[in-house]
Design a protein around this motif. Structure first.
Motif, PDB file in Angstrom:
ATOM      1  N   PHE A 662      17.081  19.983  43.189  1.00 38.20           N
ATOM      2  CA  PHE A 662      15.534  20.618  42.339  1.00 38.20           C
ATOM      3  C   PHE A 662      15.490  19.962  41.050  1.00 38.20           C
ATOM      4  N   ASN A 663      14.299  19.190  40.831  1.00 36.82           N
ATOM      5  CA  ASN A 663      14.086  18.564  39.599  1.00 36.82           C
ATOM      6  C   ASN A 663      13.616  19.456  38.606  1.00 36.82           C
ATOM      7  N   GLY A 664      13.304  20.802  38.694  1.00 35.74           N
ATOM      8  CA  GLY A 664      12.875  21.669  37.548  1.00 35.74           C
ATOM      9  C   GLY A 664      11.731  21.235  36.847  1.00 35.74           C
ATOM     10  N   LEU A 665      11.836  21.232  35.546  1.00 34.78           N
ATOM     11  CA  LEU A 665      10.722  20.814  34.803  1.00 34.78           C
ATOM     12  C   LEU A 665      10.479  19.303  34.540  1.00 34.78           C
ATOM     13  N   SER A 666       9.301  18.875  34.887  1.00 34.43           N
ATOM     14  CA  SER A 666       9.081  17.494  34.799  1.00 34.43           C
ATOM     15  C   SER A 666       9.164  17.130  33.472  1.00 34.43           C
ATOM     16  N   ARG A 667       9.489  15.815  32.925  1.00 33.43           N
ATOM     17  CA  ARG A 667       9.886  15.316  31.766  1.00 33.43           C
ATOM     18  C   ARG A 667       9.382  13.899  31.753  1.00 33.43           C
ATOM     19  N   PRO A 668       9.042  13.274  30.421  1.00 30.49           N
ATOM     20  CA  PRO A 668       8.726  11.924  30.540  1.00 30.49           C
ATOM     21  C   PRO A 668       9.772  11.054  30.207  1.00 30.49           C
ATOM     22  N   ALA A 669       9.879   9.711  30.339  1.00 31.95           N
ATOM     23  CA  ALA A 669      10.925   8.817  30.142  1.00 31.95           C
ATOM     24  C   ALA A 669      12.041   9.257  30.806  1.00 31.95           C
ATOM     25  N   LEU A 670      12.166   9.627  32.195  1.00 30.38           N
ATOM     26  CA  LEU A 670      13.032  10.023  32.801  1.00 30.38           C
ATOM     27  C   LEU A 670      13.989   8.872  33.237  1.00 30.38           C
ATOM     28  N   PRO A 671      15.304   9.109  32.922  1.00 30.95           N
ATOM     29  CA  PRO A 671      16.244   7.923  33.099  1.00 30.95           C
ATOM     30  C   PRO A 671      16.261   7.841  34.756  1.00 30.95           C
ATOM     31  N   THR A 672      16.758   6.790  35.315  1.00 33.09           N
ATOM     32  CA  THR A 672      17.063   6.580  36.791  1.00 33.09           C
ATOM     33  C   THR A 672      18.147   7.515  37.206  1.00 33.09           C
ATOM     34  N   LYS A 673      17.976   8.203  38.189  1.00 36.11           N
ATOM     35  CA  LYS A 673      19.033   9.185  38.674  1.00 36.11           C
ATOM     36  C   LYS A 673      19.792   8.871  40.128  1.00 36.11           C
ATOM     37  N   TYR A 674      20.957   8.801  40.171  1.00 35.57           N
ATOM     38  CA  TYR A 674      21.560   8.319  41.505  1.00 35.57           C
ATOM     39  C   TYR A 674      22.429   9.824  41.785  1.00 35.57           C
ATOM     40  N   LEU A 675      22.257  10.475  42.836  1.00 39.19           N
ATOM     41  CA  LEU A 675      22.966  11.536  43.039  1.00 39.19           C
ATOM     42  C   LEU A 675      24.141  11.333  44.184  1.00 39.19           C
ATOM     43  N   LYS A 676      25.411  11.554  43.610  1.00 37.65           N
ATOM     44  CA  LYS A 676      26.612  11.141  44.326  1.00 37.65           C
ATOM     45  C   LYS A 676      27.004  12.386  45.107  1.00 37.65           C
ATOM     46  N   MET A 677      27.425  12.156  46.450  1.00 37.28           N
ATOM     47  CA  MET A 677      27.581  13.184  47.352  1.00 37.28           C
ATOM     48  C   MET A 677      29.027  13.869  47.187  1.00 37.28           C
ATOM     49  N   HIS A 678      29.949  12.948  46.868  1.00 42.36           N
ATOM     50  CA  HIS A 678      31.342  13.442  46.752  1.00 42.36           C
ATOM     51  C   HIS A 678      32.190  13.827  47.831  1.00 42.36           C
ATOM     52  N   TYR A 679      31.727  14.652  48.731  1.00 41.14           N
ATOM     53  CA  TYR A 679      32.273  15.442  49.677  1.00 41.14           C
ATOM     54  C   TYR A 679      32.056  15.151  51.127  1.00 41.14           C
ATOM     55  N   LEU A 680      31.144  14.055  51.272  1.00 41.22           N
ATOM     56  CA  LEU A 680      31.215  13.504  52.781  1.00 41.22           C
ATOM     57  C   LEU A 680      32.315  12.941  53.180  1.00 41.22           C
ATOM     58  N   GLU A 681      32.649  12.726  54.609  1.00 38.84           N
ATOM     59  CA  GLU A 681      33.966  12.326  55.263  1.00 38.84           C
ATOM     60  C   GLU A 681      33.710  10.541  54.800  1.00 38.84           C
TER      61      GLU A 681
END
Length: 733
Positions: A662-681
Motif C-alpha cells: 500500500f503506497n499510502g500518500l503520494s509524495r515527490p522525489a520518491l526514492p527507488t523502492k525494492y520490496l524484499k519478501m524474506h519468507y519465501l522458500e
C-alpha cells in the motif's frame, strides 16, 4: 521428558526443540528464575546467582547478609518481608495485616493441561506437559500453586497461579496476579499496542527505564486503549531478527501489565487482574483461579513472535469447530441502513448481494423493539413487526432461498432505560445505591454477575438460535462499565463484581457456543474494544475496528497482526467518502485491505455503478479462489507503515504467495523502492501469475521486487506468484 527436575542443581528445566525455561529452588524455600531463551541441551548452572551484601537490603537469614529477597530473581513476588518490587499478589488476613511467607513445598509434573474453572485458556490435550509448583504459608494455612504448561511444538509456555485457603479463617485477596518473572537483564525495549476507539492497535516502542512502566484497563473490559500484552525485545530486534519475550493475558476485564527495572538491573514483568477495584473473599477450603498468561519466545524477531501467536491461537484457542473452517464473505447492513430498516428493502439488498457472490447476509442493529436510534430498546429482543412483518423467520428464509447464510446483530450485555426490560427489572443494571446511573450512548450495563440475568440472556439467545435459521451472531458491546455494584451480592463482596461480571459473561458464552457450535460468532465492542484472547476462546473472529477507512485500517490491521492472524480480524469494504474520516479511497485498495482480514462488505450494493459492481464481483471471485491462502496461510509483515502510511505484508502457503504493498500518500522525489519478501522458500521456484516470469525464492527474498512509482494516493501494488517447484524435487527453472 519435556520437563525435568535435577536433584543436584535443584532446577526444573522446561525444554523443547525451540526454547528452554529454567526454574530454580533456592535454599529449598524460594522459587527463582534462572533462564529463558534458546533451547539448551542441558542446564547445570553456569549462570549461577551472585550474592552481595547490599545496603538497605533485609535478610531472611540474619547470619547471611548477602542473601536478600529484594535482589533474588523470583518466579513470584513475596509480600511484606523484604521484596520491595512490584507485587504479584496481596492477601489480607482476618487480623488486618498483609504479610505472608510462602515457601516451596513440592512439585508435580504431568502430561496434558487442565482447564481453568470458569475461565478461558489455551486448549491442549496432547503435546503439552505441565509443571505445578506448590508453595505454602504455614502460619495462615494458605497455598499458592504456580502452574506452567509447556507446548512441545511451539516456543510457548503458559503460566497462571491458584490461591487456596486451607485454614479456618476467611482471607481477602487484594491482588491476585497471574504471574511474575524476574529477568536478569535490563537492555530491553518495551513493546505495547495502544490506541482508542477507531484508532486501535498502534505499536509503541520505548526503552525500558528505571522504575515502573505499566499499561492497564479499569474500564471493565480489556479496552481499545491498551491490549493486555507487552513484549521485551533486544535493542537490535526488528521484524526479521532478534530476541522477543512476549506476554499476553487471556482475560477480558480489568487488567494490569507492568515492567519494573529495579536498582540492580533486574527486569520484573507482572500481569494479571487489575488490583484496583478488586477483592475476593476466600473462605476456608476455597480456591481462586487466575487468568492464564501466554509466554512467547522468538529468536526470529517480531514476525517470529507473531507466527507463534498466530499458530497457537488458531489451532489451540478458538472453538475447535472453527479452527480449520473457512469463513464466509459477508455483507453487513449497518453503514448502508443504520436504523432505517424495512423487509422489502432488505430483501432487495439481499438479492443484489447474492447476485455478486456474497455468502452471508448480516442484519445489524435496528430490528427489534422501538429501536429507531441508539437511545432505546436494548434488552427488548422482540422483532419490530412494522419493519419486519414476517419476523426474523421470514427474512432468514428469504436469505436462505437466495443461497446465502443469515446473520443477526445483538448487544446482549446492555439495557436501555427506555425499554420494557428496565421497567420490569431496574435492579438488573449495574448500580450503586443512592448514586445516579451513568449512561453511555443512553444505555446501561446489565449486571452479568447475577445468575438470573445470565439465565435471561441464555434463554433469549437460545430462543433465536434453536430454530437453526441464524448462522452467524455479531455480539456487540458498546460502552465501558460504571457504577460497578450489584444488589445481588453483600456489601463486603462489592469489589468482586468486576471480576464476577467477566465470569458471568464467560458462562453465558460457554453455554451458548457449546449448544450451538456451528453458529459463527463474531466478537465486537465498538470494534476492537474487547479484542483479546479471552473472547477469542468463544468467538473465532472479531470486528477489528469501527473505523473502516482503508488508510486507517492499514495501520490498525498491521498492529493487530502482531498477535492475531488475519482470519480473526473482521475487515469490510465500506463506501466512500468513508463515514468515519470522510476520505475517498479506490475500491480496489479497499478490497485488498479487506481481503487482508476476514473479508466482507458494509455498504449498499444497489448504489454502486455497473463498473463498481463488476469490480466487487471480481474481488469476490478472486478471494474465493485464494481463500485458503488468505485465511490459513502464513502472514508476514514486510514494511511497517511509514510517515506517509506506506506499508506491506505477505501471505504464503505451499502453493502460492501474494505480497500487497500500500503506497499510502503520494509524495515527490520518491526514492527507488525494492520490496524484499524474506519468507519465501529460498530453493523453490515461483512464477509470477501476471507475467509468467519465474524467480527463485532466494532472489525474491534478497533482491526483492521493484515498487513502481505511481503518482496517486492510496494505490496498491499486488504481486502474485504460484510456487511451481519444491526444493525437495528436481525441476528445471
Amino acid at each position: 521428558m519435556p520437563i525435568q527436575f535435577d536433584e543436584k542443581t535443584h532446577c526444573f528445566h522446561l525444554n523443547n526443540p525451540q526454547m528452554s525455561y529454567v526454574i530454580g529452588i533456592e535454599k529449598e524455600r524460594y522459587v527463582t528464575h534462572r533462564y529463558w531463551g534458546n533451547t539448551l541441551p542441558s542446564y547445570v548452572g553456569s549462570n549461577h546467582l551472585q550474592f552481595i551484601d547490599r545496603g538497605f537490603a533485609t535478610n531472611p537469614f540474619p547470619e547471611e547478609r548477602t542473601f536478600s529477597l529484594n535482589t533474588l530473581p523470583l518466579e513470584t513476588s513475596t509480600q511484606g518481608n523484604g521484596d520491595h518490587r512490584i507485587a504479584n499478589y496481596q492477601i489480607r488476613a482476618q487480623a488486618g495485616h498483609t504479610i505472608t511467607d510462602f515457601h516451596y513445598d513440592s512439585y508435580r509434573i504431568f502430561a496434558g493441561k487442565e482447564a481453568i474453572p470458569g475461565l478461558p485458556s489455551v486448549r491442549a490435550t496432547t503435546d503439552v506437559t505441565t509443571l505445578e509448583i506448590l508453595l505454602k504459608d504455614s502460619v495462615q494455612q494458605l497455598e499458592m500453586r504456580l502452574i506452567y504448561t509447556l507446548f512441545e511444538k511451539y516456543p510457548i509456555l503458559t503460566r497462571r497461579a491458584v490461591y487456596t485457603n486451607v485454614g479456618e479463617a476467611t482471607v481477602v485477596l487484594e491482588n491476585a496476579g497471574s504471574m511474575s518473572l524476574d529477568l536478569a537483564e535490563s537492555a530491553f525495549d518495551l513493546l505495547t499496542l495502544d490506541g482508542s476507539h477507531t484508532n486501535e492497535a498502534n505499536l509503541t516502542r520505548q526503552t525500558i527505564r528505571p522504575g515502573i512502566q505499566r499499561l492497564e484497563s479499569t474500564r471493565g473490559t480489556s479496552s481499545p486503549q491498551h491490549q493486555p500484552f507487552l513484549a521485551l525485545v533486544d535493542r537490535y530486534t526488528s521484524e526479521f531478527q532478534g530476541n522477543v519475550f512476549a506476554f499476553h493475558l487471556v482475560y477480558s476485564g480489568n487488567f494490569i501489565a507492568q515492567v519494573e527495572l529495579e536498582q540492580y538491573g533486574t527486569t520484573r514483568v507482572q500481569l494479571g487482574i487489575h488490583p484496583d477495584h478488586f477483592e475476593w473473599h476466600l473462605a476456608p477450603m476455597e480456591q481462586f483461579d487466575t487468568p492464564e498468561v501466554v509466554l512467547n519466545y522468538s529468536n526470529q524477531g517480531l514476525n517470529g513472535m507473531s507466527q507463534n501467536f498466530h499458530q497457537l491461537y488458531q489451532q489451540h484457542l478458538v472453538p475447535t469447530a472453527w479452527k480449520n473452517k473457512e469463513r464466509p464473505i459477508l455483507l453487513n447492513t449497518w453503514e448502508a441502513n443504520y436504523f432505517e430498516l424495512s423487509e422489502t428493502a432488505l430483501i432487495k439488498q439481499a438479492e443484489k448481494a447474492a447476485s455478486v457472490g456474497i455468502e452471508l447476509f448480516v442484519l445489524d442493529d435496528g430490528w427489534f423493539g422501538e429501536r429507531h436510534s441508539d437511545d432505546s430498546s436494548l434488552g427488548d429482543w422482540v422483532v419490530n413487526q412494522e419493519k419486519l412483518p414476517n419476523g426474523i423467520h421470514g427474512l432468514a428464509q428469504e436469505v436462505h432461498r437466495l443461497g446465502m447464510d443469515f446473520g443477526l446483530w445483538f448487544e446482549p450485555e446492555m439495557i436501555s432505560k427506555q425499554s420494557q426490560l428496565f421497567q420490569d427489572h431496574p435492579e438488573w443494571a449495574l448500580q450503586v445505591p443512592d448514586y445516579p446511573l451513568t449512561e453511555g450512548r443512553q444505555q446501561l450495563v446489565l449486571d452479568l454477575s447475577r445468575t438470573d440475568v445470565q439465565e435471561y440472556l441464555i434463554a433469549t439467545l437460545t430462543d433465536y438460535l434453536k430454530t437453526g435459521e441464524i448462522d452467524y451472531i455479531k455480539w456487540d458491546m458498546n460502552r465501558h462499565l460504571t457504577e460497578v455494584g450489584s444488589h445481588f451480592f453483600a456489601a463486603h463482596q462489592q469489589k468482586e463484581i468486576g471480576h464476577r461480571y467477566v465470569l458471568g459473561l464467560y458462562r453465558i458464552l460457554d453455554v451458548i457456543t457449546q449448544q450451538f457450535p456451528n453458529c459463527l460468532f463474531e466478537n465486537c465492542s465498538s470494534g476492537g474494544g474487547r479484542f483479546d484472547p479471552g473472547m477469542m476462546y468463544y468467538m473465532p473472529q472479531t470486528w477489528t475496528s469501527d473505523n473502516s477507512d482503508a488508510l486507517c485500517r492499514s495501520v490498525i490491521q498491521y498492529g493487530y497482526s502482531y498477535l492475531y492472524p488475519p482470519i480473526m480480524m473482521g475487515a469490510h469494504v465500506s463506501t466512500t467518502p468513508n463515514h468515519q474520516v470522510g476520505r475517498n479511497t479506490p475500491l480496489e485498495t479497499r478490497g485488498w485491505l479487506a481481503m487482508s482480514g476476514n473479508f466482507g462488505y458494509e455498504l449498499d450494493l444497489q448504489t454502486l455503478s455497473d463498473e463498481e459492481l463488476a469490480i466487487v464481483q471480481q474481488q469476490i471471485v478472486f478471494y474465493q479462489a485464494h481463500r485458503q491462502l488468505f485465511q490459513f496461510g502464513r502472514f508476514y509483515r514486510l514494511q511497517a507503515p511509514d510517515t506517509h502510511f506506506a506499508s506491506s505484508w505477505l501471505f504464503t502457503n505451499e502453493e502460492e504467495a501474494i505480497a500487497i504493498y500500500f503506497n499510502g500518500l503520494s509524495r515527490p522525489a520518491l526514492p527507488t523502492k525494492y520490496l524484499k519478501m524474506h519468507y519465501l522458500e529460498a530453493a523453490a521456484i515461483y512464477e509470477e501469475v501476471a507475467t509468467k516470469q519465474r524467480y527463485s525464492g532466494a532472489e525474491l527474498n534478497q533482491a526483492g521486487v521493484l515498487i513502481p512509482r505511481v503518482k496517486e494516493d492510496f494505490h496498491t501494488h499486488v504481486f502474485h506468484w504460484k510456487k511451481i517447484s519444491d526444493p525437495r524435487t528436481s525441476v528445471s527453472s
